[in-house]
Design a protein around this motif. Structure first.
Motif, PDB file in Angstrom:
ATOM      1  N   THR A  56       6.739  -7.973   7.357  1.00 62.64           N
ATOM      2  CA  THR A  56       7.797  -8.980   7.353  1.00 62.64           C
ATOM      3  C   THR A  56       7.375 -10.121   6.433  1.00 62.64           C
ATOM      4  OG1 THR A  56       8.412  -8.434   9.611  1.00 62.64           O
ATOM      5  CG2 THR A  56       9.057 -10.597   8.823  1.00 62.64           C
ATOM      6  N   SER A  57       8.340 -10.702   5.711  1.00 58.46           N
ATOM      7  CA  SER A  57       8.033 -11.865   4.882  1.00 58.46           C
ATOM      8  C   SER A  57       8.900 -13.039   5.314  1.00 58.46           C
ATOM      9  CB  SER A  57       8.250 -11.561   3.400  1.00 58.46           C
ATOM     10  OG  SER A  57       9.628 -11.352   3.137  1.00 58.46           O
ATOM     11  N   VAL A  58       8.316 -14.239   5.269  1.00 58.48           N
ATOM     12  CA  VAL A  58       9.035 -15.474   5.566  1.00 58.48           C
ATOM     13  C   VAL A  58       8.811 -16.405   4.387  1.00 58.48           C
ATOM     14  CG1 VAL A  58       9.281 -17.432   7.141  1.00 58.48           C
ATOM     15  CG2 VAL A  58       8.670 -15.174   8.050  1.00 58.48           C
ATOM     16  N   ASN A  59       9.908 -16.805   3.742  1.00 57.68           N
ATOM     17  CA  ASN A  59       9.820 -17.654   2.555  1.00 57.68           C
ATOM     18  C   ASN A  59      10.757 -18.846   2.659  1.00 57.68           C
ATOM     19  OD1 ASN A  59       8.038 -16.185   0.542  1.00 57.68           O
ATOM     20  ND2 ASN A  59       9.461 -14.567   1.113  1.00 57.68           N
ATOM     21  N   LEU A  60      10.381 -19.910   1.969  1.00 58.14           N
ATOM     22  CA  LEU A  60      11.235 -21.084   1.837  1.00 58.14           C
ATOM     23  C   LEU A  60      11.651 -21.171   0.377  1.00 58.14           C
ATOM     24  CD1 LEU A  60      12.368 -23.672   3.229  1.00 58.14           C
ATOM     25  CD2 LEU A  60      10.435 -24.859   2.190  1.00 58.14           C
ATOM     26  N   ARG A  61      12.961 -21.158   0.144  1.00 61.70           N
ATOM     27  CA  ARG A  61      13.477 -21.266  -1.216  1.00 61.70           C
ATOM     28  C   ARG A  61      14.155 -22.618  -1.376  1.00 61.70           C
ATOM     29  NH1 ARG A  61      16.713 -16.602  -4.257  1.00 61.70           N
ATOM     30  NH2 ARG A  61      14.585 -15.818  -4.294  1.00 61.70           N
ATOM     31  N   LEU A  62      13.815 -23.316  -2.452  1.00 68.32           N
ATOM     32  CA  LEU A  62      14.410 -24.600  -2.790  1.00 68.32           C
ATOM     33  C   LEU A  62      15.176 -24.429  -4.094  1.00 68.32           C
ATOM     34  CD1 LEU A  62      11.255 -26.766  -2.069  1.00 68.32           C
ATOM     35  CD2 LEU A  62      13.195 -26.376  -0.552  1.00 68.32           C
ATOM     36  N   VAL A  63      16.448 -24.775  -4.060  1.00 66.79           N
ATOM     37  CA  VAL A  63      17.304 -24.621  -5.239  1.00 66.79           C
ATOM     38  C   VAL A  63      17.885 -25.986  -5.567  1.00 66.79           C
ATOM     39  CG1 VAL A  63      19.307 -23.449  -6.219  1.00 66.79           C
ATOM     40  CG2 VAL A  63      17.889 -22.270  -4.518  1.00 66.79           C
ATOM     41  N   GLY A  64      17.519 -26.494  -6.728  1.00 64.78           N
ATOM     42  CA  GLY A  64      18.032 -27.783  -7.169  1.00 64.78           C
ATOM     43  C   GLY A  64      19.406 -27.649  -7.789  1.00 64.78           C
ATOM     44  N   PHE A  65      20.284 -28.573  -7.460  1.00 62.40           N
ATOM     45  CA  PHE A  65      21.618 -28.596  -8.052  1.00 62.40           C
ATOM     46  C   PHE A  65      21.536 -29.258  -9.424  1.00 62.40           C
ATOM     47  CE2 PHE A  65      22.545 -27.560  -3.739  1.00 62.40           C
ATOM     48  CZ  PHE A  65      23.718 -26.846  -3.791  1.00 62.40           C
ATOM     49  N   PRO A  66      22.618 -29.275 -10.178  1.00 59.98           N
ATOM     50  CA  PRO A  66      22.568 -29.875 -11.527  1.00 59.98           C
ATOM     51  C   PRO A  66      21.914 -31.260 -11.506  1.00 59.98           C
ATOM     52  CG  PRO A  66      24.679 -28.830 -11.177  1.00 59.98           C
ATOM     53  CD  PRO A  66      23.947 -28.756  -9.862  1.00 59.98           C
ATOM     54  N   ASN A  67      21.171 -31.531 -12.556  1.00 58.10           N
ATOM     55  CA  ASN A  67      20.412 -32.773 -12.768  1.00 58.10           C
ATOM     56  C   ASN A  67      19.135 -32.848 -11.941  1.00 58.10           C
ATOM     57  OD1 ASN A  67      22.355 -33.742 -14.611  1.00 58.10           O
ATOM     58  ND2 ASN A  67      23.593 -34.525 -12.925  1.00 58.10           N
ATOM     59  N   SER A  68      18.775 -31.759 -11.247  1.00 56.60           N
ATOM     60  CA  SER A  68      17.504 -31.730 -10.525  1.00 56.60           C
ATOM     61  C   SER A  68      16.386 -31.481 -11.531  1.00 56.60           C
ATOM     62  CB  SER A  68      17.503 -30.624  -9.474  1.00 56.60           C
ATOM     63  OG  SER A  68      18.467 -30.864  -8.493  1.00 56.60           O
ATOM     64  N   ALA A  69      15.188 -31.800 -11.129  1.00 55.96           N
ATOM     65  CA  ALA A  69      14.031 -31.612 -11.998  1.00 55.96           C
ATOM     66  C   ALA A  69      13.703 -30.136 -12.169  1.00 55.96           C
ATOM     67  CB  ALA A  69      12.828 -32.336 -11.417  1.00 55.96           C
ATOM     68  N   GLU A  70      13.113 -29.801 -13.320  1.00 57.37           N
ATOM     69  CA  GLU A  70      12.642 -28.436 -13.550  1.00 57.37           C
ATOM     70  C   GLU A  70      11.262 -28.295 -12.919  1.00 57.37           C
ATOM     71  OE1 GLU A  70      12.898 -27.120 -17.585  1.00 57.37           O
ATOM     72  OE2 GLU A  70      15.006 -27.658 -17.741  1.00 57.37           O
ATOM     73  N   LEU A  71      11.074 -27.223 -12.179  1.00 59.30           N
ATOM     74  CA  LEU A  71       9.825 -27.000 -11.464  1.00 59.30           C
ATOM     75  C   LEU A  71       8.850 -26.211 -12.317  1.00 59.30           C
ATOM     76  CD1 LEU A  71      11.349 -26.011  -8.006  1.00 59.30           C
ATOM     77  CD2 LEU A  71      10.881 -28.278  -8.919  1.00 59.30           C
ATOM     78  N   ILE A  72       7.575 -26.424 -12.063  1.00 61.05           N
ATOM     79  CA  ILE A  72       6.549 -25.663 -12.771  1.00 61.05           C
ATOM     80  C   ILE A  72       5.968 -24.629 -11.815  1.00 61.05           C
ATOM     81  CG2 ILE A  72       5.936 -27.387 -14.495  1.00 61.05           C
ATOM     82  CD1 ILE A  72       3.731 -28.352 -12.657  1.00 61.05           C
ATOM     83  N   HIS A  73       5.632 -23.461 -12.370  1.00 60.43           N
ATOM     84  CA  HIS A  73       5.103 -22.364 -11.555  1.00 60.43           C
ATOM     85  C   HIS A  73       3.813 -21.848 -12.175  1.00 60.43           C
ATOM     86  CE1 HIS A  73       8.799 -22.153  -9.209  1.00 60.43           C
ATOM     87  NE2 HIS A  73       9.454 -22.272 -10.336  1.00 60.43           N
ATOM     88  N   PRO A  74       2.911 -21.345 -11.419  1.00 60.61           N
ATOM     89  CA  PRO A  74       2.827 -21.390  -9.962  1.00 60.61           C
ATOM     90  C   PRO A  74       2.164 -22.689  -9.504  1.00 60.61           C
ATOM     91  CG  PRO A  74       1.048 -20.034 -10.796  1.00 60.61           C
ATOM     92  CD  PRO A  74       1.833 -20.526 -11.990  1.00 60.61           C
ATOM     93  N   GLN A  75       2.783 -23.378  -8.591  1.00 62.80           N
ATOM     94  CA  GLN A  75       2.241 -24.595  -7.984  1.00 62.80           C
ATOM     95  C   GLN A  75       2.554 -24.558  -6.493  1.00 62.80           C
ATOM     96  OE1 GLN A  75       0.452 -27.186  -9.372  1.00 62.80           O
ATOM     97  NE2 GLN A  75       0.357 -25.870 -11.174  1.00 62.80           N
ATOM     98  N   PRO A  76       1.594 -24.901  -5.642  1.00 58.92           N
ATOM     99  CA  PRO A  76       1.851 -24.862  -4.203  1.00 58.92           C
ATOM    100  C   PRO A  76       2.779 -25.997  -3.765  1.00 58.92           C
ATOM    101  CG  PRO A  76      -0.316 -25.763  -4.617  1.00 58.92           C
ATOM    102  CD  PRO A  76       0.226 -25.315  -5.949  1.00 58.92           C
ATOM    103  N   LEU A  77       3.454 -25.772  -2.648  1.00 63.91           N
ATOM    104  CA  LEU A  77       4.304 -26.775  -2.025  1.00 63.91           C
ATOM    105  C   LEU A  77       3.483 -27.495  -0.967  1.00 63.91           C
ATOM    106  CD1 LEU A  77       7.245 -27.897  -1.559  1.00 63.91           C
ATOM    107  CD2 LEU A  77       7.441 -26.142   0.213  1.00 63.91           C
ATOM    108  N   LYS A  78       3.518 -28.812  -0.982  1.00 66.08           N
ATOM    109  CA  LYS A  78       2.786 -29.604   0.014  1.00 66.08           C
ATOM    110  C   LYS A  78       3.763 -29.968   1.131  1.00 66.08           C
ATOM    111  CE  LYS A  78       0.451 -34.033   0.455  1.00 66.08           C
ATOM    112  NZ  LYS A  78       0.115 -35.256  -0.283  1.00 66.08           N
ATOM    113  N   ILE A  79       3.364 -29.669   2.376  1.00 65.90           N
ATOM    114  CA  ILE A  79       4.183 -29.971   3.552  1.00 65.90           C
ATOM    115  C   ILE A  79       3.398 -30.960   4.401  1.00 65.90           C
ATOM    116  CG2 ILE A  79       5.322 -29.013   5.590  1.00 65.90           C
ATOM    117  CD1 ILE A  79       4.333 -26.436   3.296  1.00 65.90           C
ATOM    118  N   THR A  80       4.012 -32.109   4.681  1.00 64.97           N
ATOM    119  CA  THR A  80       3.369 -33.131   5.512  1.00 64.97           C
ATOM    120  C   THR A  80       4.218 -33.344   6.755  1.00 64.97           C
ATOM    121  OG1 THR A  80       2.544 -34.207   3.505  1.00 64.97           O
ATOM    122  CG2 THR A  80       2.427 -35.473   5.551  1.00 64.97           C
ATOM    123  N   THR A  81       3.576 -33.282   7.922  1.00 60.32           N
ATOM    124  CA  THR A  81       4.293 -33.492   9.179  1.00 60.32           C
ATOM    125  C   THR A  81       4.401 -34.990   9.460  1.00 60.32           C
ATOM    126  OG1 THR A  81       2.304 -33.459  10.555  1.00 60.32           O
ATOM    127  CG2 THR A  81       3.340 -31.323  10.066  1.00 60.32           C
TER     128      THR A  81
END
Length: 174
Positions: free
Chosen positions: A79-104
């Motif tokens: 099984t795979s669990v993924n989080l996908r983030l999709v920017g709408f127009p005028n959002s920044a261009e993302l660089i890959h591969p870079q990890p996502l930082k999650i802070t609680t």
């Protein structure tokens, strides 16, 4: 007498109009953060099951992002669990591969591996492996930090109800 009556009617209509506008503005206030996610269950192919929570959230600059946590179950595979983030127009261009930082909210920091090793389907899309991270996350609001070039990042606040829906996706089909 008719002029006085017209003036009274005018003031009455003005007060009612202002009251109505105030009520509509209060109900749809742009300062109140809203995040309505929905959990869906799909079967794209025989034996394949997809659970997904999907919502739209703003980053710190006010740009809208579609935030989709999904769990894929394939027959005879992991099984795979993924989080996908999709920017709408005028959002920044993302660089890959870079990890996502999650802070609680309590200050714990996690990093999710970038699934797109070389190139994403579009420059404003990121996808991150949440298989091992999601079970560790506490039930509290989160802050996602998407890395950008030059040690900068885009920050997206994930409210508590969305985190609860992510937990529901993780439990489904388990």
């Amino acid at each position: 007498m008719p002029l006085r009556r017209i003036r009274n009617i005018f003031w009455w209509l003005l007060v009612v109009s202002l009251l109505t506008i105030s009520i509509f503005l209060a109900l749809g206030s742009p300062t109140s953060p809203t995040a309505i996610a929905s959990v869906t269950h799909l079967e794209p192919a025989p034996g394949e099951i997809l659970y997904r929570s999907q919502t739209k959230l703003d980053d710190q600059s006010g740009h809208v992002w579609q935030v989709v946590l999904f769990k894929q179950i394939y027959p005879g595979q992991n099984t795979s669990v993924n989080l996908r983030l999709v920017g709408f127009p005028n959002s920044a261009e993302l660089i890959h591969p870079q990890p996502l930082k999650i802070t609680t909210a309590s200050g714990q920091v996690f990093t999710a591996v970038d699934v797109f090793l070389d190139e994403a389907p579009a420059p404003t899309i990121g996808q991150y492996d949440f298989q091992t991270i999601l079970p560790q996350l506490p039930n509290e609001p989160l802050q996602l930090a998407i890395p950008l070039p030059g040690q900068k990042s885009i920050n997206i606040s994930v409210p508590y109800p969305v985190v609860l829906e992510w937990r529901e996706v993780m439990r489904d089909g388990a």
